[in-house]
Write an enzyme that holds these catalytic residues in place. Structure first.
Site, mmCIF file in Angstrom:
data_model
loop_
_atom_site.group_PDB
_atom_site.id
_atom_site.type_symbol
_atom_site.label_atom_id
_atom_site.label_comp_id
_atom_site.label_asym_id
_atom_site.label_seq_id
_atom_site.Cartn_x
_atom_site.Cartn_y
_atom_site.Cartn_z
ATOM 1 C CB SER A 231 -11.854 15.161 22.095
ATOM 2 O OG SER A 231 -11.371 14.162 21.205
ATOM 3 C CG ASP B 5 -3.193 15.230 20.118
ATOM 4 O OD1 ASP B 5 -3.221 15.656 18.942
ATOM 5 O OD2 ASP B 5 -4.144 15.376 20.910
ATOM 6 C CG HIS C 14 -7.499 16.047 19.793
ATOM 7 N ND1 HIS C 14 -6.652 15.248 20.557
ATOM 8 C CD2 HIS C 14 -8.749 15.596 20.016
ATOM 9 C CE1 HIS C 14 -7.376 14.365 21.224
ATOM 10 N NE2 HIS C 14 -8.647 14.555 20.921
#
Length: 248
Positions: free
Chosen positions: A73, A222, A225
């Site tokens: 990601s 979060d 990221h």
């Protein structure tokens, strides 16, 4: 003059004019045919030139070298409004600004583990690659997967790339775990990447999230990221190692 002779004379004159008119029509028709033929030749020449130009442009495009970013990601740009803001896209902008003949391919998959990368590497290697940037392992660490398993999977990916073409330049991106994973695990996890880079004699980015990981304002809600500004810093971390390779 007798009437019969006058009539004959008129007939002769009319016939003469008809022949001249017919001759003129033949000449005009011939000119039209020749003209059309020249137009077709011109069109054919133009088409040939255009086709040649298109082929040349295509050849120039396909002749560019490829840098493939193979990751999770972080590489994919998870959570960004525009995935071109992920660090591979920023790298492409840097390449373009310098006029270097490289095309970046983003092959990041959110949630990807080292095992997932191992399972799809053969499919990825169906395309020509000049530089392979490997950014995987973070999801293994966050799940607490065995260190030996992660290292073996990353080694298998490196082996597959080299088996495909030993001339491919490989860059390995290092990753680190937060302290809450335990001192022993975080230490061993960090060593995976430096050990692999040394054992395989490949280029190494010590920590791709350097100056971004753990910095609240550079990450999404979060805390994992990066936002677009964070990806710009990631791009600099990668660029420091990548630039010497692609300028050779």
């Amino acid at each position: 003059m007798p009437k019969s002779k006058i009539t004959q004379s008129l007939l002769n004159t009319s016939l003469y004019k008809s022949r001249n008119l017919l001759k003129f029509c033949y000449i005009l028709l011939a000119c039209v045919v020749i003209s059309c033929g020249n137009d077709k030749k011109t069109e054919a020449t133009t088409d040939s030139t255009e086709n040649h130009t298109t082929e040349t442009e295509t050849s120039e495009k396909t002749s560019s070298k490829t840098i493939l970013f193979f990751g999770d990601s972080i590489t994919a740009g998870y959570g960004l409004e525009d995935t071109n803001d992920a660090f591979p896209g920023v790298i492409q902008d840097k390449i373009d600004s310098l006029g270097l003949n490289y095309q970046v391919v983003n092959s990041g998959v959110s949630g990807e583990t080292s095992a997932g990368g191992k399972s799809r590497i053969d499919w990825i290697l169906n395309r020509d690659i000049d530089v392979f940037v490997l950014e995987l392992g973070a999801n293994d660490g966050l799940r607490g997967l065995p260190i030996t398993e992660t290292k073996a999977n990353l080694q298998a990916i490196i082996d597959a790339v080299r088996a495909k073409n030993s001339d491919i330049k490989i860059v390995l991106a290092g990753m680190q775990m937060p302290p809450n994973m335990g001192a022993e695990y975080t230490s061993e996890f960090k060593a995976i990447f430096s050990d692999l880079a040394e054992e395989n004699n490949i280029a190494f980015i010590p920590f791709i999230l350097e100056n971004v990981g753990g910095v609240k304002e550079l990450n999404q809600a979060d805390g994992i990221h990066p936002i677009a500004e964070g990806h710009k810093i990631l791009a600099e971390n990668v660029w420091d190692v990548l630039l010497p390779i692609i300028k050779i």
